[in-house]
Design an enzyme around this catalytic site. Structure first.
Site, short mmCIF file in Angstrom:
data_model
loop_
_atom_site.label_atom_id
_atom_site.label_comp_id
_atom_site.label_asym_id
_atom_site.label_seq_id
_atom_site.Cartn_x
_atom_site.Cartn_y
_atom_site.Cartn_z
N HIS A 116 -0.98 16.70 50.42
CA HIS A 116 -1.64 15.25 50.76
C HIS A 116 -2.25 15.37 50.89
O HIS A 116 -3.67 14.41 50.78
CB HIS A 116 -1.71 15.29 52.26
N ASP B 37 -25.29 16.61 67.78
CA ASP B 37 -24.22 17.54 69.15
C ASP B 37 -23.80 18.44 67.81
O ASP B 37 -23.01 19.25 68.54
CB ASP B 37 -23.73 16.12 69.47
N GLY C 152 5.00 24.04 51.18
CA GLY C 152 5.61 23.60 50.56
C GLY C 152 3.87 22.45 49.31
O GLY C 152 4.51 21.28 48.67
N LYS D 135 6.87 -13.59 17.98
CA LYS D 135 6.65 -15.68 18.45
C LYS D 135 8.05 -15.92 18.33
O LYS D 135 8.46 -16.48 18.33
CB LYS D 135 5.51 -16.39 17.86
N GLY E 262 0.64 -1.09 0.16
CA GLY E 262 -0.19 0.19 -0.31
C GLY E 262 0.55 1.49 -0.17
O GLY E 262 1.38 1.39 -0.60
N ASP F 36 -7.57 -2.58 12.39
CA ASP F 36 -6.45 -3.04 12.18
C ASP F 36 -6.06 -4.10 12.30
O ASP F 36 -6.28 -4.98 13.40
CB ASP F 36 -5.25 -2.79 12.17
N ARG G 15 -8.18 -4.53 2.74
CA ARG G 15 -8.43 -5.22 3.85
C ARG G 15 -7.54 -6.71 3.55
O ARG G 15 -7.51 -6.73 5.14
CB ARG G 15 -10.17 -5.43 4.34
N GLU H 231 5.07 23.27 46.24
CA GLU H 231 6.34 22.77 44.72
C GLU H 231 5.54 22.31 44.09
O GLU H 231 6.51 22.65 43.04
CB GLU H 231 5.29 21.16 45.64
N ARG I 72 11.56 8.93 41.24
CA ARG I 72 12.45 8.57 42.16
C ARG I 72 11.96 7.37 42.86
O ARG I 72 13.11 6.25 43.46
CB ARG I 72 13.59 10.31 42.60
N ASN J 267 -14.01 11.45 56.81
CA ASN J 267 -15.02 12.46 57.35
C ASN J 267 -14.66 13.41 57.27
O ASN J 267 -14.03 14.12 57.67
CB ASN J 267 -15.65 12.42 59.14
#
Length: 515
Positions: A279, A469, A308, A137, A34, A125, A63, A331, A217, A419
């Site tokens: 975090h 509460d 940071g 293989k 092709g 393909d 094809r 950071e 790292r 929570n």
């Protein structure tokens, strides 16, 4: 007899250079199909079309080209087996020494706007994966290349070994070919599953493949090894981000950056917004009339924790914002853009990582959590909360401004580890209680951080209140309104307490736990 190479590639990067070196330096004969054959011939290089070599025409609109015994026999023949060599001789088949194949651009096709199922199917393909697998293989007897990045190392290996490519190199290329076909098949299966499944349904089978973007790292801690992998053949998300400056990204940086992307996706760019994270938890979120003021409000929400931290902005960084950002140790900074003046200012902080990710809204379609013996898969929590669907369950009703503040607090609490409790006022976080083992503890932390500023503020809780509460504690601190999902068997106790204390309370009906 000259060695024979089969070249059949969709991505023609480096093709002509490879073909030229194979022919002129190493004396290879080339067969191709092709568009690959046309490109090689156009460069003035000798090439035999696959159809001429096999004696069979390309059919079905292309094809069927390489699915032929003369191709696959040449790939799979064992050069140290007499029976195989006899079969080759009896059938006029030449053994192949090199197979260079890459595949139809399926992933690039399905990424296009308006792609149809028919377009996608046509870009699956068939012959390419068959040749790659066969060659991989039989890598003991030939070499398979599936990426232009392998061309130069292959030529170097030929030169260094007097034309005999070392087995270790061939083994590495075989592994790459199998991963290539595995990734290709996974992309097809994922697309077809998504295209033909009910919306929101999780598949019966699911797989993920990735290509190493970088060796890191270490992982969360220095004794843990780690690497960064990207999915898909086209770099997207963080793999497609531009790092303008700073040190290499770490494992923890990337985890934090993704948490930052998720939270800023809550805030449309029609009004400036900023968040500071540590975090994976936001320690400050703010909105303002300018990006600089939005960042300042996010930073001032908890300037101790901001040290940071990771900063995410929903608009391109300008000079005023850059000046603010250089005022403390950070950071990473990520934004959808960064103008030239801002870049010059930020460059003063050489180690500061500055990234541009134009699309901060698009995240993974699935969330994966590895467990012993398997993994958990869920849809991401991209639910768009609408205050119009909330229930105002108290006698006191919110003003329009209070409802907007409640939505702001609710968007933030969604991204705080459970929570989770968030206290906000005038589109700025004042106190955040994250990751406590009980909700009372999170309430106490958030209110203590807010201090006197809690007067007239809003409190959001990612889960319901099992007792009254926390409502009473919030009212005592000066909280004006509470937003929570509801759903407790004792919701009425919380509602009664809110009415007694004159609070506004909204129940969203949607929980946003984050573990």
């Amino acid at each position: 007899m000259a060695r024979l190479a089969l070249l059949s590639v969709s991505d023609k990067t480096g093709l002509v250079e490879l073909a030229k070196t194979l022919v002129e330096e190493f004396g290879f004969d080339l067969i191709s199909s092709g568009g690959t054959a046309k490109a090689i011939a156009a460069a003035g290089l000798p090439v035999t079309k696959v159809s001429d070599y096999t004696g069979s025409p390309e059919i079905l609109g292309g094809r069927v080209k390489t699915l032929h015994p003369k191709i696959h026999g040449g790939i799979l023949a064992r050069q140290d087996l007499a029976e195989d060599q006899k079969d080759l001789a009896d059938n006029g088949i030449r053994p192949l020494d090199l197979v260079v194949v890459n595949l139809y651009p399926f992933e690039q096709t399905i990424a296009k706007d308006g792609v149809t199922m028919a377009d996608a199917i046509e870009n699956i393909d068939i012959g390419g994966p068959a040749m790659l697998r066969a060659a991989a293989k039989n890598h003991t007897h030939l070499t398979v290349l599936c990426s232009a990045e392998q061309y130069e190392p292959y030529l170097d290996a030929l030169r260094a070994s007097e034309g005999q490519v070392p087995l270790a190199f061939r083994q590495a290329c075989a592994r790459a070919a199998f991963w290539h076909t595995a990734s290709y098949d996974q992309a097809i299966a994922t697309y077809l599953t998504a295209a033909t499944s009910e919306e929101g349904a999780l598949p019966q089978q699911w797989a993920m493949t990735g290509r190493q973007q970088a060796t890191l790292r270490y992982g969360e801690n220095p004794h843990q090894t780690a690497a960064w992998y990207r999915t898909g053949s086209v770099p997207t998300g963080w793999a497609g981000a531009e790092q303008l400056q700073g040190k290499e990204l770490s494992y923890n940086n990337l985890v934090d950056l993704e948490a930052a992307r998720r939270i800023i996706a809550e805030f449309p760019s029609d009004r400036p917004a900023a968040a500071v994270l540590k975090h994976t938890n936001p320690c400050g979120v703010g909105m303002g009339d300018t990006l600089a003021s939005a960042y300042r409000r996010a930073y001032d929400a908890d300037d101790v924790s901001a040290f940071g931290g990771i900063v995410v902005l929903n608009r391109p960084i300008d000079a005023d914002t850059a000046e603010q950002l250089t005022g403390t140790f950070l950071e990473c900074i990520v934004a959808p853009g960064c103008d030239r003046a801002a870049q010059d200012i930020l460059a003063k902080k050489q180690n500061l990582r500055v990234l541009v990710l134009e699309d901060l809204l698009t995240g993974p379609q699935q969330v994966v959590n590895a467990i012993a013996g398997g993994f958990l898969l869920q849809a991401p929590d991209t639910y768009r909360d609408d205050p119009a669907t909330w229930q105002i369950v108290t006698e006191a009703k919110p003003t329009e401004a209070e409802l907007a503040e409640m939505l702001f607090a609710w968007r933030v609490v969604k991204h705080v580890k459970s929570n989770a409790i968030v206290v906000t006022h005038q589109q700025q976080t004042l106190g955040i209680g994250a990751g406590q083992m009980n909700r009372v503890g999170s309430v106490s932390i958030a209110l203590a951080q807010a201090g006197a500023k809690a007067q007239g503020a809003v409190l959001a809780s990612d889960g319901f209140f099992p007792f009254d509460d926390s409502v009473r504690t919030a009212a005592a601190a000066g909280i004006r309104a509470v937003v929570q999902p509801g759903g407790s068997r004792r919701d009425e106790d919380s509602i009664k307490a809110a009415n007694e204390l004159g609070l506004v309370m909204a129940m969203t009906g949607v929980r946003h736990f984050l573990h």
